[in-house]
Enzyme design. Structure first.
Site, mmCIF file in Angstrom:
data_model
loop_
_atom_site.group_PDB
_atom_site.id
_atom_site.type_symbol
_atom_site.label_atom_id
_atom_site.label_comp_id
_atom_site.label_asym_id
_atom_site.label_seq_id
_atom_site.Cartn_x
_atom_site.Cartn_y
_atom_site.Cartn_z
ATOM 1 N N TYR A 118 -68.319 -3.861 -2.143
ATOM 2 C CA TYR A 118 -67.730 -2.974 -3.148
ATOM 3 C C TYR A 118 -66.644 -2.138 -2.483
ATOM 4 C CZ TYR A 118 -67.812 -0.233 -7.472
ATOM 5 O OH TYR A 118 -67.495 0.356 -8.674
ATOM 6 N N TYR B 175 -60.754 -4.283 -11.316
ATOM 7 C CA TYR B 175 -61.936 -3.437 -11.260
ATOM 8 C C TYR B 175 -62.747 -3.580 -12.542
ATOM 9 C CZ TYR B 175 -64.701 0.819 -10.513
ATOM 10 O OH TYR B 175 -65.726 1.713 -10.328
#
Length: 360
Positions: free
Chosen positions: A275, A320
């Site tokens: 991440y 995203y």
């Protein structure tokens, strides 16, 4: 629950900065693509999970739009990036407990044209932090980044290496929003958002949706399997007033749990979907999960040894979708022949991590 559930289908919408569509429309498109990929009819779905930050569409509305007339277990989970990996655990537990055989998971948001996450929160905690310049997540994580760079000796050249590698990885990815090379001189010319983080050190604000279909492994024996999922954290960069180490993100707390629970080792991982909300999180996680030692981090980054980290470009360069697009890429990597993929979910000092494996 080890090996009881598999990710049989993945689906995504186009990623944009202005979709011109509702979150419902995005969620339905991604979900239908995942169902088609898994060769599962909408009527076979008996559980739906999603996560959000008051910026998405409820699962019952998605079920209605997909014409799922009989819905079993369903849940709208409040939370952001921490859920990107642990939602796999939620789905796998439903399968392992016999509550579902086919679970639809989705994340949909208009993260650029709609509600933007990098805005000042008005919660009670922020009433104390905003007067000191802590307006939104970037100043908080920039402070943690500054401490981490100081302790490791990493510099802006190393942050550039992370961002430039993500661009190189995204170059062949038609879904990616940022595919142009980023030379060091151009990186250094980009403005700071909050030192040491420049605009390109921060993940994108994106409109789009991603969906997965998790099935009982007996129904999808050839699909990548959910091996181990852990979730948790401790004092750190999300609670700086309580932490002995403001740079200690979730991986510092979860890595020992992951390796103990899985019985695996860092050397088993051949694809790392980390991440990357901010560039400095990549070396921090590489170190915490034991993929690269601290002493070797600088050279490793500068010689671009991390090409297998977020091979699609990650959140920095692909787009995203709150990390769920990284999970989709893990499935692609395993389908293409890799053996073990690590996927992580970040929320500061708490988060989640999962290991997915190729079926034997």
């Amino acid at each position: 629950m080890r090996g009881r559930a598999a990710v049989a289908g993945i689906g995504m919408t186009a990623l944009t900065r202005r979709s011109g569509r509702t979150e419902l429309e995005l969620a339905v498109e991604a979900s239908r693509a995942a169902l088609a990929d898994a060769r599962v009819a909408a009527g076979q779905i008996d559980a739906i999970l999603s996560y959000h930050m008051n910026d998405s569409v409820p699962v019952v509305q998605v079920a209605r739009a997909l014409r799922i007339e009989k819905l079993g277990w369903h849940n709208d989970i409040t939370g952001g990036g921490t859920q990107a990996a642990s939602v796999l655990g939620d789905a796998a537990m439903l399968v392992a407990c016999g509550l579902a055989r086919n679970v639809l998971v989705y994340r949909a948001l208009n993260g650029r044209s709609g509600k933007r996450m990098n805005t000042v929160s008005t919660g009670p905690q922020e009433l104390f932090t905003v007067p000191y310049g802590m307006a939104g997540p970037i100043p908080m994580f920039a402070m943690a980044a500054q401490r981490y760079l100081h302790e490791t000796g990493l510099t802006e050249e190393h942050l550039h290496a992370v961002v430039a590698q993500s661009r190189d990885n995204a170059a062949a990815n038609p879904r990616a929003l940022r595919r142009d090379p980023l030379p060091l001189r151009e990186y250094l010319a980009r403005p700071y958002v909050c030192s040491p983080l420049r605009t390109v050190d921060c993940c994108q604000e994106t409109d789009g949706a991603c969906a997965l279909v998790v099935r009982d492994v007996r129904l999808a024996p050839d699909a990548p399997r959910i091996h181990t999922v852990v979730r948790g954290g401790g004092p750190g960069c999300s609670s700086m007033d309580r932490s002995p180490d403001v740079s200690a993100i979730f991986s510092a707390h979860l890595a020992p749990m992951l390796w103990e629970a899985s019985g695996m080792r860092p050397a088993d991982v051949d694809a790392a979907l980390l991440y990357d909300a901010y560039s400095w999180l990549v070396p921090r996680q590489l170190e915490d999960f034991g993929l690269v030692g601290r002493a070797e981090l600088g050279e490793f980054l500068l010689r671009r040894g991390h090409a297998a980290v977020n091979p699609h470009g990650g959140l920095l360069s692909e787009g995203y979708v709150h990390g769920l697009n990284n999970v989709a890429q893990a499935v692609r990597e395993l389908r293409a022949g890799r053996e073990t993929a690590l996927v992580t979910g970040f929320g500061g000092s708490y988060g989640s991590a999962a290991l997915l494996v190729r079926p034997c």
